[in-house]
Design an enzyme around this catalytic site. Structure first.
Site, mmCIF file in Angstrom:
data_model
loop_
_atom_site.group_PDB
_atom_site.id
_atom_site.type_symbol
_atom_site.label_atom_id
_atom_site.label_comp_id
_atom_site.label_asym_id
_atom_site.label_seq_id
_atom_site.Cartn_x
_atom_site.Cartn_y
_atom_site.Cartn_z
ATOM 1 N N LYS A 1 0.823 -1.209 0.000
ATOM 2 C CA LYS A 1 0.000 0.000 0.000
ATOM 3 C C LYS A 1 0.866 1.273 0.000
ATOM 4 C CE LYS A 1 -4.302 -1.978 1.415
ATOM 5 N NZ LYS A 1 -3.886 -3.403 1.411
HETATM 6 C C1 LIG Z 1 -4.361 -4.469 0.580
HETATM 7 C C2 LIG Z 1 -3.538 -5.689 0.435
HETATM 8 C C3 LIG Z 1 -3.821 -6.669 -0.548
HETATM 9 C C4 LIG Z 1 -5.011 -6.586 -1.481
HETATM 10 O O1 LIG Z 1 -4.915 -5.531 -2.404
HETATM 11 P P1 LIG Z 1 -6.239 -4.971 -3.127
HETATM 12 O O2 LIG Z 1 -5.785 -3.810 -3.913
HETATM 13 O O3 LIG Z 1 -7.161 -4.593 -1.993
HETATM 14 O O4 LIG Z 1 -6.779 -6.071 -3.941
HETATM 15 C C5 LIG Z 1 -2.966 -7.771 -0.647
HETATM 16 N N1 LIG Z 1 -1.914 -7.909 0.188
HETATM 17 C C6 LIG Z 1 -1.615 -7.004 1.134
HETATM 18 C C7 LIG Z 1 -0.443 -7.240 2.030
HETATM 19 C C8 LIG Z 1 -2.404 -5.850 1.295
HETATM 20 O O5 LIG Z 1 -2.093 -4.966 2.255
#
Ligand SMILES: *Cc1c(COP(=O)(O)O)cnc(C)c1O
Length: 496
Positions: A110
């Site tokens: 993120k």
């Molecule tokens: C948010 C997240 C995801 C999923 O990503 P999306 O964009 O919500 O599909 C996968 N792995 C981790 C570690 C995340 O923080």
């Protein structure tokens, strides 16, 4: 390049407006119809460095930002915040590849978006200020705090459930630095935090805007300013595979994406729409496999038990960004999408037409891995490939195996496969450690597991996680649910 709601194309706004607003007034998500003719020369991007690719992609999709504004955003977003020389290195895992998206300030993917969003927001502001309100079950809160730290004319307030996050996640938030950040624990669960935030939006937005010239906003993953930065690392991954000699330009590459809210994988679809020679995009889910069912049957049904898994950032039953994909798969039929979303809200489910399914089939595959399979994948990746992966990446690893079995059965040729690796294994040290080595002693906390994992594997703990233990706790507020609103009002003072 103009943006409008997935549910109506009447009102069109610039990208700055879309980024400031986040969600459309009618509840839909901002989309652009011009993404398929953005006029990027994809092949020429393969010669550029990461920041230059960011510039080209942003210039095409966020075209109301001036060249100087974009350059300023780019220079402030990532520099000095990543542990590796490449922001998103590609490495080998067996005969597949890992796209490592976890070398940023909070050791999860993120960061790729949340380092950039505040910069884009700052530039979109005219003479107003913004307070970002976020309720978090753990990961998003810290990534947002790190991203918005000291952003111009923007403050951030984060609420998390008291006792409802891991010790490491707690420390990540309680030690957050920055002149514009506010953090509080709430005596309740995540839903209480989220409901509290929604009520503050509903009750206070207008007054605060009128009296203080401050808008309340959010940083969640439906914001255009979070999606667009994620396109870049798909292009970067392809570029790195070319550099390694694994592909020549034009060869297909499959991407396996551990998916929750469908933001990460949608960025892959955008990269493809912009001309990237990507092959299949594979939606990898955990036991909350609502998307696997949808892509297999055409029925999206959120009425099912919510499972707590070892990949908590993918524990999602309403995958918000799918709405954008439905819009594109339905050839831009807004009233059709609005109807599906109405069904979802009223009945808890919707079903798409065969034509929409055919469109989705052109790009996507889907499969899932349960907890046991994920743990086995962690162990296998370590024992067979010598790679330490986190539980979210492990879902991708297992799904990659399933896809390869399918291809083999169908007599199809093997294609270079990239698994998006979304978090550092040290962020989920306990589950990773136990999957490989079994349980540690009874009173072991998150730090004990991190240390033990580092010792047993010889891998090093990411600096932002290792440093946590020594950092002073700066945020100690613990609120009753009813005190959240006053906390937000008091926190506005960080905006002067
Ligand atoms: C948010 C997240 C995801 C999923 O990503 P999306 O964009 O919500 O599909 C996968 N792995 C981790 C570690 C995340 O923080």
């Amino acid at each position: 390049m103009l943006y409008h709601s997935t549910r109506s194309s009447q009102e069109k706004v610039s990208s700055k407006e879309a980024i400031l607003q986040g969600l459309c007034p009618d509840g839909g998500l901002y989309v652009s119809d011009d993404i398929f003719n953005a006029g990027l020369d994809m092949k020429s991007l393969m010669e550029l460095d990461y920041e230059q690719i960011v510039y080209k992609v942003f210039h095409a999709l966020l075209d109301d930002y001036s060249a100087d504004e974009l350059k300023d955003c780019i220079s402030k977003a990532y520099r000095g915040k990543f542990e590796t020389e490449d922001l998103t290195p590609v490495s080998q895992i067996g005969d597949r590849y890992l796209l490592e998206l976890y070398h940023g300030p909070t050791a999860a993917f993120k960061d790729m978006a949340l380092c950039m969003l505040p910069q884009l927001m700052s530039k979109a502001l005219k003479d107003e200020k913004v307070m970002i309100l976020t309720a978090t079950s753990g990961d998003t809160g810290k990534a947002a705090l790190a991203g918005f730290r000291d952003a111009e004319n923007i403050g951030i307030t984060v609420f998390f459930p008291d006792g409802g996050v891991s010790d490491i996640q707690y420390l990540q938030m309680a030690t957050a630095e920055g002149s514009n950040v506010n953090v509080a624990a709430v005596k309740g669960n995540f839903d209480d935090c989220q409901t509290g935030v929604k009520q503050i939006f509903a009750r206070c937005s207008d007054t605060i805007r009128k009296e203080r010239r401050i808008s309340l906003s959010s940083a969640n993953s439906i914001n255009v300013g979070r999606l667009v930065p994620q396109i870049v690392y798909y292009i970067e991954a392809y570029k790195q595979l070319m550099k390694r000699g694994a592909v020549s330009y034009g060869d297909k590459v499959d991407f396996i994406v551990p998916t929750g809210n469908f933001g990460d994988i949608l960025a892959g679809f955008y990269a493809k729409a912009l001309g990237l020679p990507a092959g299949r995009l594979v939606v990898a889910s955990n036991e909350n496999n609502v998307l696997t069912d949808f892509f297999t049957t055409g029925v999206y049904n959120k009425k099912r038990p919510f499972v707590k898994t070892i990949s908590p950032s993918m524990d999602i039953l309403v995958s918000s960004n799918l709405e954008r994909m439905l819009y594109y798969a339905a050839d831009g039929d807004c009233s059709y999408v609005a109807g599906l979303m109405k069904d979802l809200a009223e009945k808890g489910s919707f079903e798409v037409t065969d034509a929409v399914m055919e469109k989705l089939d052109e790009t996507f595959d889907a499969a899932y891995a349960d907890n046991e399979e994920s743990k086995r994948a962690i162990r296998k990746a370590w024992e067979k490939d010598g790679r330490l992966i986190d539980p979210h990446t492990a879902v991708g690893y297992r799904v990659a195996e399933l896809m390869e079995e399918d291809r083999k059965e169908a007599g199809e040729a093997k294609v270079p496969t990239v698994i998006l690796s979304t978090a550092s294994p040290f962020k989920f040290a306990k589950d990773v450690y136990e999957a490989i080595f079994g349980p540690l002693h009874e009173n072991a906390d998150g730090f004990d597991y991190m240390a033990a994992l580092a010792e047993k594997t010889g891998e090093s703990i990411p600096k932002p996680l290792a440093e946590l233990k020594a950092k002073p706790v700066l945020h100690k507020s613990v609120l009753e649910i009813g005190e959240m609103e006053q906390f937000v009002i008091d926190s506005l003072k960080v905006l002067g």
